[in-house]
Design an enzyme around this catalytic site. Structure first.
Site, PDB file in Angstrom:
ATOM      1  N   PRO A   2       0.738  -1.190   0.011  1.00  0.00           N
ATOM      2  CA  PRO A   2       0.221  -0.049   0.016  1.00  0.00           C
ATOM      3  C   PRO A   2       0.750   1.344   0.187  1.00  0.00           C
ATOM      4  CG  PRO A   2      -0.227  -1.414   1.930  1.00  0.00           C
ATOM      5  CD  PRO A   2       1.036  -1.641   1.260  1.00  0.00           C
ATOM      6  N   GLU A   3       0.533   1.992  -1.108  1.00  0.00           N
ATOM      7  CA  GLU A   3       1.194   3.244  -1.022  1.00  0.00           C
ATOM      8  C   GLU A   3       0.033   4.221  -0.846  1.00  0.00           C
ATOM      9  OE1 GLU A   3       3.921   3.728  -4.261  1.00  0.00           O
ATOM     10  OE2 GLU A   3       4.231   1.408  -4.471  1.00  0.00           O
ATOM     11  N   LYS A  59       1.262   6.955   4.601  1.00  0.00           N
ATOM     12  CA  LYS A  59       0.657   5.586   4.215  1.00  0.00           C
ATOM     13  C   LYS A  59       0.346   4.987   5.890  1.00  0.00           C
ATOM     14  CE  LYS A  59       4.599   4.624   1.322  1.00  0.00           C
ATOM     15  NZ  LYS A  59       5.718   3.750   0.961  1.00  0.00           N
ATOM     16  N   ARG A 109       2.160 -11.211   5.396  1.00  0.00           N
ATOM     17  CA  ARG A 109       3.481 -11.495   5.785  1.00  0.00           C
ATOM     18  C   ARG A 109       3.976 -11.035   7.446  1.00  0.00           C
ATOM     19  NH1 ARG A 109       7.204  -8.773   1.004  1.00  0.00           N
ATOM     20  NH2 ARG A 109       8.604  -9.401   2.450  1.00  0.00           N
ATOM     21  N   ARG A 257      16.170  -1.636  -4.027  1.00  0.00           N
ATOM     22  CA  ARG A 257      14.939  -1.905  -4.367  1.00  0.00           C
ATOM     23  C   ARG A 257      14.567  -2.255  -6.101  1.00  0.00           C
ATOM     24  NH1 ARG A 257      11.017  -0.818  -0.723  1.00  0.00           N
ATOM     25  NH2 ARG A 257       9.880  -2.160  -1.920  1.00  0.00           N
TER      26      ARG A 257
END
Length: 267
Positions: A2-3, A59, A109, A257
């Site tokens: 989620p951004e 966020k 997770r 990343r």
DNA sequence: AATGGGACCTGCGCGC
DNA sequence: TGCGCGCAGGTCCCAT
């Protein structure tokens, strides 16, 4: 997941569905999500109380609880919230509401965070957070990025610097602007920075309108997939042709990343 | 100041 | 079919 667009989508959904509802009880399927407070204490602080308002900062989601304080939710990588009548897959914490539904805090997770705060604005994560993209104008954006030496794409994702952008939208923004993700921020011309700013706003607005991107497990507050995923131009498109010039999109690690970009369009 | 690596976690998809 | 490996939208902490 989620951004900013995804968290904003969840926020809007919660505003329409759960503001005014009372949290009857909280069920903890996995206590690891809860940080800095015991389940007992958390329950004491929120059970029987009404959800008064929902706030997003970067966020982070903040649920204002009447005559109590604030529930702080960070979805991190794989978290999401679903309002429904049943327990959803990967539900780690369930908020049982007085209308018989649950707010499912799902998280494959288990890296998400659930906290309680009497004053959310004093939380370290909030205090250290950079400005909201939509609170900046072009001039302020250029000033902000113009004197930083970091690589532009990791810098866009740095929450201490600018709030809300993650690995998907950072890649999309620099692609849209035709800027190589590894360029140093202070080497970019005002024109290039302005372009990144315009792209960022355009992309984020469109993504919010489309209720986010659904790569993998992300769902909006109703458990539906967002529709922005099909509009992504470079993210996860390695080895596919660039939508602008047909050159093969490549993937490199930048700032630790995975980063997809067009070696021809982005300079 | 900037960057890199590891830690936190689970589960999915892929190649063999 | 089964198994091991790599990888995943985030953030923090430490070392250089």
């Amino acid at each position: 997941m989620p951004e900013l667009p995804e968290v904003e989508t969840v926020k809007r959904h919660l505003i329409s569905e759960v503001v005014g509802k009372t949290i009857v009880s909280v069920v903890y399927r996995d206590k690891r999500l809860l940080k800095g407070i015991t389940t007992k204490k958390f329950s004491e602080l929120v059970e029987g109380k009404k959800i008064e308002r929902i706030i997003r900062r970067g966020k982070v989601l903040i649920l204002g609880i009447k005559e109590s304080g604030f529930i702080i939710i960070h979805l991190r990588i794989s978290g999401w919230l679903i309002v429904s009548k049943k327990e959803e897959k990967f539900a780690r914490v369930l908020f049982c509401l007085d209308d018989g539904r649950f707010i499912n805090f799902c998280d494959q997770r288990v890296l998400g965070e659930l906290k309680f705060s009497f004053n959310w604005q004093d939380l370290p994560i909030i205090k250290k957070m950079g400005q909201e993209v939509f609170d900046l104008d072009s001039k302020a954006f250029i000033a902000l990025f113009g004197n930083k030496k970091s690589k532009i794409k990791p810098l866009l994702m740095d929450q201490h610097f600018l709030a809300g952008i993650g690995n998907i939208y950072a890649q999309e923004a620099v692609f849209c602007a035709g800027v190589h993700p590894g360029r140093q921020s202070n080497d970019l011309s005002p024109k290039e920075l302005s372009k990144i700013y315009q792209c960022l706003k355009k992309i984020l607005s469109k993504a919010i309108e489309k209720k986010g991107s659904s790569v993998d497990t992300y769902r909006d507050g109703e458990g539906k997939k967002g529709e922005y995923a099909e509009l992504l131009k470079v993210y996860q498109r390695q080895n596919l042709p660039c939508v602008k010039c047909k050159t093969k999109i490549i993937k490199e690690t930048i700032g630790g990343r995975g980063t997809c970009f067009c070696p021809r369009c982005q300079n």
